[in-house]
Design an enzyme around this catalytic site. Sequence first.
Site, short mmCIF file in Angstrom:
data_model
loop_
_atom_site.label_atom_id
_atom_site.label_comp_id
_atom_site.label_asym_id
_atom_site.label_seq_id
_atom_site.Cartn_x
_atom_site.Cartn_y
_atom_site.Cartn_z
N LYS A 184 23.28 -69.82 -69.81
CA LYS A 184 22.51 -70.03 -68.58
C LYS A 184 23.36 -70.04 -67.31
CE LYS A 184 18.49 -72.59 -70.21
NZ LYS A 184 17.65 -73.78 -70.00
N ASP A 208 12.66 -73.12 -65.61
CA ASP A 208 12.65 -74.50 -66.12
C ASP A 208 12.15 -75.45 -65.03
OD1 ASP A 208 13.68 -73.86 -68.63
OD2 ASP A 208 15.74 -74.03 -67.94
#
Length: 271
Positions: free
Chosen positions: A67, A102
Amino acid sequence: MAMDVFGLLGNPVGHSLSPPMHEAAYDELDIDARYVTFEPDPDDLEDAIEGAAALGVTGLNVTIPFKQDALAVVEPDDLAARIGAVNTIDFTGDHPTGHNTDAGGALRALREQSDATLSLEDARAVVVGAGGAGRAIAFGLADAGATVDIANRTESKAHDLADEVPDATGYGLENLEELLSDADVLVNATSVGMEEDATPVPANALHGELTVMDAVYRPLETRLLRDAADVGATTVDGAWMLLYQGVEAFERWTGWDAPVDAMNEALRSRL
Ligand code: ATR
């Protein structure tokens, strides 16, 4: 027209729930597409993303351990750059762009699953945890207009994160009782409660005016959510966050409204 290919880049990705969740959406909307998992060697991330672009992949999700590193390979949007992590790559433009669903997914979970009276715009929110999940959720809540208190076991990490997030303040876990007394929202962004009957928040700090969301989804009913339900708080389990980060990625890639119920059913039937 060729089938669309979507996927997840991570290592390991063996037990990911993203493939069945996204493929349920393709089935529901009759989209000719597949969602597959890829486990490149950590040193090969750039090649993997460039290769996906060359092959005509439409979209990739990104998970641990990629990420942060993905930020340097794609063109991140402002939110992903501030969070410092990309969980969604969009290949539909001229070059791959990086996004972080997210944050938006956590907000959407709160908006959709909390009591209609909760207004994030002027909420007092407490985020427990200052790791990757805590960062995304804290930025998301702050962007929505909430005042964010970040409490973390390692207090210095809470201060460091609070320095970056607008209107945020960092604390140690010992401050939780006081912070929660006038809070509207509590989010657990630590791993405490995962596969164990433990909670990062003392039960006596919870009250019925709170909306409590847990990022942990195994088990679905964590000790924190059980304690919260016991005092009459509204609870939002971790599967909602997982669902809505996928929903937001699907909608970015396709431009269509996601079939949320079908995705939710595919996810929950596997938890
Ligand atoms: P993630 O990407 O899932 O957020 P992470 O970046 O490793 O994972 O962060 C884990 C978070 O859970 C951190 O906030 C961590 O606190 P520390 O910064 O003090 O390590 C928190 N955490 C993990 N185990 C914990 C425990 N037993 N008690 C309290 N907090 C814990």
